[in-house]
Write an enzyme that holds these catalytic residues in place. Sequence first.
Site, mmCIF file in Angstrom:
data_model
loop_
_atom_site.group_PDB
_atom_site.id
_atom_site.type_symbol
_atom_site.label_atom_id
_atom_site.label_comp_id
_atom_site.label_asym_id
_atom_site.label_seq_id
_atom_site.Cartn_x
_atom_site.Cartn_y
_atom_site.Cartn_z
ATOM 1 N N LYS A 1 0.837 -1.201 0.000
ATOM 2 C CA LYS A 1 0.000 0.000 0.000
ATOM 3 C C LYS A 1 0.875 1.256 0.000
ATOM 4 O O LYS A 1 0.694 2.157 -0.819
ATOM 5 C CB LYS A 1 -0.898 -0.003 1.238
ATOM 6 C CG LYS A 1 -1.642 1.294 1.473
ATOM 7 C CD LYS A 1 -2.225 1.339 2.888
ATOM 8 C CE LYS A 1 -2.887 2.668 3.157
ATOM 9 N NZ LYS A 1 -4.132 2.856 2.404
ATOM 10 N N ASN B 1 -15.699 -8.352 0.434
ATOM 11 C CA ASN B 1 -15.514 -6.906 0.430
ATOM 12 C C ASN B 1 -14.326 -6.508 -0.453
ATOM 13 O O ASN B 1 -13.851 -5.381 -0.414
ATOM 14 C CB ASN B 1 -15.315 -6.429 1.872
ATOM 15 C CG ASN B 1 -15.363 -4.930 1.975
ATOM 16 O OD1 ASN B 1 -16.073 -4.265 1.218
ATOM 17 N ND2 ASN B 1 -14.587 -4.366 2.869
ATOM 18 N N ASP C 1 -14.895 5.420 12.271
ATOM 19 C CA ASP C 1 -15.508 4.504 11.333
ATOM 20 C C ASP C 1 -16.840 4.076 11.933
ATOM 21 O O ASP C 1 -16.959 3.918 13.140
ATOM 22 C CB ASP C 1 -14.588 3.294 11.185
ATOM 23 C CG ASP C 1 -15.215 2.204 10.350
ATOM 24 O OD1 ASP C 1 -14.965 2.190 9.148
ATOM 25 O OD2 ASP C 1 -15.968 1.363 10.899
ATOM 26 N N TRP D 1 -19.683 -6.289 8.132
ATOM 27 C CA TRP D 1 -18.362 -5.662 8.013
ATOM 28 C C TRP D 1 -17.395 -6.145 9.088
ATOM 29 O O TRP D 1 -16.402 -5.484 9.379
ATOM 30 C CB TRP D 1 -18.508 -4.132 7.999
ATOM 31 C CG TRP D 1 -19.015 -3.636 6.659
ATOM 32 C CD1 TRP D 1 -19.138 -4.388 5.517
ATOM 33 C CD2 TRP D 1 -19.452 -2.320 6.313
ATOM 34 N NE1 TRP D 1 -19.629 -3.616 4.492
ATOM 35 C CE2 TRP D 1 -19.826 -2.340 4.945
ATOM 36 C CE3 TRP D 1 -19.565 -1.116 7.019
ATOM 37 C CZ2 TRP D 1 -20.311 -1.210 4.276
ATOM 38 C CZ3 TRP D 1 -20.046 0.008 6.342
ATOM 39 C CH2 TRP D 1 -20.405 -0.033 4.994
ATOM 40 N N ASP E 1 -28.272 3.146 10.190
ATOM 41 C CA ASP E 1 -27.699 2.894 8.863
ATOM 42 C C ASP E 1 -27.558 1.401 8.577
ATOM 43 O O ASP E 1 -27.061 0.664 9.410
ATOM 44 C CB ASP E 1 -26.300 3.522 8.779
ATOM 45 C CG ASP E 1 -26.339 5.042 8.762
ATOM 46 O OD1 ASP E 1 -27.290 5.588 8.174
ATOM 47 O OD2 ASP E 1 -25.432 5.675 9.325
ATOM 48 N N HIS F 1 -30.566 4.102 6.152
ATOM 49 C CA HIS F 1 -29.835 4.596 4.997
ATOM 50 C C HIS F 1 -29.106 3.459 4.310
ATOM 51 O O HIS F 1 -28.567 2.573 4.962
ATOM 52 C CB HIS F 1 -28.829 5.677 5.423
ATOM 53 C CG HIS F 1 -27.786 5.941 4.393
ATOM 54 N ND1 HIS F 1 -28.062 6.645 3.243
ATOM 55 C CD2 HIS F 1 -26.492 5.550 4.299
ATOM 56 C CE1 HIS F 1 -26.961 6.686 2.501
ATOM 57 N NE2 HIS F 1 -26.004 6.023 3.115
ATOM 58 N N HIS G 1 -38.880 -5.480 -1.882
ATOM 59 C CA HIS G 1 -39.911 -5.918 -0.936
ATOM 60 C C HIS G 1 -39.323 -6.129 0.466
ATOM 61 O O HIS G 1 -39.990 -5.857 1.461
ATOM 62 C CB HIS G 1 -40.649 -7.140 -1.466
ATOM 63 C CG HIS G 1 -41.453 -6.775 -2.687
ATOM 64 N ND1 HIS G 1 -42.598 -6.024 -2.616
ATOM 65 C CD2 HIS G 1 -41.213 -6.968 -4.003
ATOM 66 C CE1 HIS G 1 -43.053 -5.779 -3.836
ATOM 67 N NE2 HIS G 1 -42.227 -6.350 -4.706
ATOM 68 N N HIS H 1 -19.527 11.191 -3.868
ATOM 69 C CA HIS H 1 -18.208 10.597 -4.113
ATOM 70 C C HIS H 1 -17.331 11.511 -4.954
ATOM 71 O O HIS H 1 -16.140 11.294 -5.077
ATOM 72 C CB HIS H 1 -18.355 9.251 -4.819
ATOM 73 C CG HIS H 1 -19.112 8.266 -3.998
ATOM 74 N ND1 HIS H 1 -20.476 8.108 -4.110
ATOM 75 C CD2 HIS H 1 -18.721 7.414 -3.028
ATOM 76 C CE1 HIS H 1 -20.877 7.194 -3.249
ATOM 77 N NE2 HIS H 1 -19.838 6.752 -2.586
HETATM 78 N N1 GLN Z 1 -24.120 7.871 8.697
HETATM 79 C C1 GLN Z 1 -22.997 7.465 7.918
HETATM 80 C C2 GLN Z 1 -22.276 8.686 7.364
HETATM 81 O O1 GLN Z 1 -22.905 9.624 7.048
HETATM 82 C C3 GLN Z 1 -23.437 6.600 6.759
HETATM 83 C C4 GLN Z 1 -22.253 6.116 5.967
HETATM 84 C C5 GLN Z 1 -22.570 5.007 5.010
HETATM 85 O O2 GLN Z 1 -23.696 4.783 4.674
HETATM 86 N N2 GLN Z 1 -21.581 4.325 4.532
HETATM 87 O O3 GLN Z 1 -21.082 8.707 7.225
HETATM 88 ZN ZN ZN Z 2 -24.146 5.657 2.480
#
Ligand code: GLN
Ligand code: ZN
Length: 765
Positions: A18, A116, A495, A567, A605, A647, A658, A701
């Site tokens: 890296k 991942n 994180d 994760w 989330d 989210h 569904h 992004h």
């Molecule tokens: N609440 C997290 C953020 O805003 C959501 C990040 C994510 O969905 N990967 O960073």
């Molecule tokens: Zn996100």
Amino acid sequence: MASHVVGYPRMGPKRELKFALECFWDGKSSEVELQKVAKDLRISIWKQMSDAGVTYIPSNTFSYYDQVLDTSAMLGAVPSRYGWNGGEIGFDTYFSMARGNAKLPAMEMTKWFDTNYHYIVPELGPETKFKYSSRKAVDEYKEAKQIGIETVPVIIGPLTYLLLSKPAKSVPKTFELMSLIDAILPVYKEVLGELNAAGAMWVQFDEPSLVMDLEVHHLEAFHKAYSFFGGLNGIKLIVETYFADIPIETYKTITKVKAISALGLDLVRGTKTLSHIKTHGFPSDKYLFAGIVDGRNIWATDLAAASSILKDLETAIGKGKVVVSTSCSLIHTAVDLANETTLDDEIKSWLAFAAQKVVEVVALARALEGRTDQAYFAANAAAISSRKMSERVNNEAVQKSVEALKGSDHWRATPVVVRLDEQQKKLNLPVLPTTTGGSFPQTVELRRVRREYKSKKIEELEYIQSIQQEITKVVKMQEDLDIDVLVHGEPERNDMVEYFGEQLQGITFTVNGWVQSYGSRCVKPPIIYGDVSRPKPMTVFWSKYAQSLTARPMKGMLTGPVTILNWSFVRDDQPRSETCMQIALAIKKEVKDLEAAGIQVIQIDEPALREGLPLRKAEQAHYLEWAVHGFRITNSSIKNTTQIHTHMCYSNFNDIIHSIIDMDADVITIENSRSDEKLLSVFHEGVKYRAGIGPGVYDIHSPRIPDTEEIADRIRKMLAVLEANILWVNPDCGLKTRKYSEVVPALTNMVAAAKLLRSELANTK
Ligand code: GLN
Ligand code: ZN
């Protein structure tokens, strides 16, 4: 018995690759310097395996970026826009495809099966001219040979390569990628020829696609390819599969292919592999590479149990026909336990990273020949039983509370439409309410404060004040921007999983347990080793403080149980669903505490919900069922007036829509802009969504700042398929990777667009 390793992490025990890559990309080192680091890493890995006594040592599992991209380079499959002139592919072309350059974006990247790890998606079409263009496989084979180590070159097989590809943009819809099989096989054969000439005795073709639900013509292509390779003298082919068992029809077909000398099967995730072998037999003309050491996890193998399975297999298949192997490449596990300085000895004794797994493979192979390393096996047996019995693993109260879950714990009692009404009475939000994903930019200063607090360089009081200052700044900024539902910005979090993992019991962390995610990027998954519980509130202090600064609703911000699970390295001694329920109950406590502290909107989330989806369709429904339950348990018993948001970071959710409706959140914010609004098509198709929904109005992004009209247009498109009274306006995801200089103008335009649409709606009434 012989031993084999499918593949080995390439990043180095301390992420040497890296740092070498990033230094080179920054123009701070030369090609030669980068090549030197890479060569040293390869050689040390080969030596390590050779010293351990591995019979079949892989080569060509190193990569400067990604093994699928390496295969594209081998085949000369470079999209024409990268301007490659046809010689041996060098760093320039290779890294432009991987990372983009000043003029061009990178090629698309996507997840490697259900891991991942992300690979670079080959772009192919009828006009792609395949031509042998990277001698990497041969060079690496020779490099190992030069230091006296015989290796098995590893190449991604033609079926998997084509199945992972996508048609180039210009290609007609009717184009079939599989039709390229005839065009790529001659290049593969050229590579085999060169390897043969260099002295290679075995070549391993990775064909993980064989574990997927395949169509008949895929299997025909497979048959054709390997029969075509088969004519070579003196080189034996291993077809390696992993990540699941092979569907039975596929198993029957591929075991019949004469040209294949050995078949690698996953005995860890492939829960039906053994029964396939028992019921349908294993061909007498092939070796079985038995993937019994888990390449996807960090647990020490139960050597006694593994030995007994291997013995049975040998009895069934024949002496000398079984080779002990890893279940898949070790690239998906951490590198070397020897570098862990903070884990205590008890937990350490339960673990095996890549370096330790290599030793396990060899020890198992020797034991089957009657050369058991008694001391090693005894230590392993002691570790396995300590893990089973340990009080740190077993928490009776947690187990009982999962057992005690009843129907009403899985559902909120009132339907979402009624809840939304009651919430609105309290929240009093405008139509098209605006909000954000949770995080705000993570500045250098913030990182410093967190780091220094962790390493005890600064006092708790100073830390708290710094974080509170940051929260104050972010709250004020959102009020100035006139956002409706605020966030505290997550300045205390490194994180989104680590933050919770560190505070939950039953989860621990490594210092060097890095796993490659893509290119030079690595992640350090937490280790869920025991029953999970929450000793005390994790976020209430910060959320309460943030709410005290404003009259507007402040969202509590939590990571959901499915994401924490997906994760992490998860314990393998109970079903994943069980672990998920435990985490769900821990998060539920947090939800209740936030509610009691006066937080009216709580976001949970679940960006990783989809990636836990099993590879095969038949198993997906079961996963979705428990994953959705896990989410619902976190908020089943709260007041109707408490609004639950969730989210997700992807939009290809048309197939699981569904299940998403089933999550029964009050509001979902979801990525939408980055993927060209594919998301909206599901509503075009007539799916009725009644809860609140905020499809992202711009891509976070990219540093690009969208203007008001562009965002307004996006919202108009959403209004064409969704009712105005359920629509929210928010970016695709959290803002932590952006700069304030991007966030402020982008959010200004977002709020302006929402207001513009509000007045348009008012005028049409
Ligand atoms: N609440 C997290 C953020 O805003 C959501 C990040 C994510 O969905 N990967 O960073
Ligand atoms: Zn996100």
